[in-house]
Design a protein around this motif. Sequence first.
Motif, PDB file in Angstrom:
ATOM      1  N   THR A 124      -5.790   4.060   5.649  1.00 20.91           N
ATOM      2  CA  THR A 124      -6.019   4.662   3.823  1.00 20.91           C
ATOM      3  C   THR A 124      -4.799   4.707   2.818  1.00 20.91           C
ATOM      4  N   ALA A 125      -5.516   4.059   1.249  1.00 25.08           N
ATOM      5  CA  ALA A 125      -3.985   4.209   0.923  1.00 25.08           C
ATOM      6  C   ALA A 125      -4.394   3.597  -0.577  1.00 25.08           C
ATOM      7  N   GLU A 155      -5.507   5.283   9.431  1.00 28.54           N
ATOM      8  CA  GLU A 155      -3.530   5.274   8.607  1.00 28.54           C
ATOM      9  C   GLU A 155      -4.154   4.348   8.455  1.00 28.54           C
ATOM     10  N   ARG A 179       0.909  -1.378   0.150  1.00 27.87           N
ATOM     11  CA  ARG A 179       0.025  -0.058   0.003  1.00 27.87           C
ATOM     12  C   ARG A 179       0.728   0.975  -0.159  1.00 27.87           C
ATOM     13  N   ALA A 185       0.141   5.552   0.875  1.00 27.28           N
ATOM     14  CA  ALA A 185      -0.358   6.597   0.985  1.00 27.28           C
ATOM     15  C   ALA A 185       0.616   7.833   0.581  1.00 27.28           C
ATOM     16  N   THR A 204     -10.138   4.233   1.016  1.00 31.00           N
ATOM     17  CA  THR A 204     -10.656   4.744   1.985  1.00 31.00           C
ATOM     18  C   THR A 204     -11.042   4.585   3.397  1.00 31.00           C
ATOM     19  N   GLN A 252      -8.315   1.615  -4.422  1.00 33.35           N
ATOM     20  CA  GLN A 252      -8.173   3.162  -3.413  1.00 33.35           C
ATOM     21  C   GLN A 252      -9.350   2.451  -2.448  1.00 33.35           C
TER      22      GLN A 252
END
Length: 125
Positions: free
Chosen positions: A91-92, A89, A38, A40, A122, A120
């Motif tokens: 999210t990436a 955290e 991942r 971010a 989120t 994605q």
Amino acid sequence: EVQLVESGGGLVQAGGSLRLSCALSGFTGKDYAIGWFRQAPGKEREGVACISSRDGSKFYADDVEGRFIISRGNAKNTVYLQMHNLTPEDTAVYYCAAEIIPLGIGLTLQLYDYWGQGTQVTVSS
């Protein structure tokens, strides 16, 4: 031709769950490892989890172990990443990648030969 296609990303609230899929093609007869990574915004790409085609052994990054589960579909042409108890955290953009004829099992980014386009994820607070 080896191809990986991710799907399943989206928007989820903190504490929720999401399952990502990585569809594999072109792997017939090959020994490989599939990893999830991942990235971010503003951060380096990092490994999340990986699984070996040879024996199904798995490896997880410390910050996802116990929350994320990597698995293979019955036909072995799909790899899943089940994510639970998501936080902002997490999210990436999530990528799946393949390491052909791996020496071991791990998340060293440079050893992975083929990459998907990313999906994605989120997580809202």
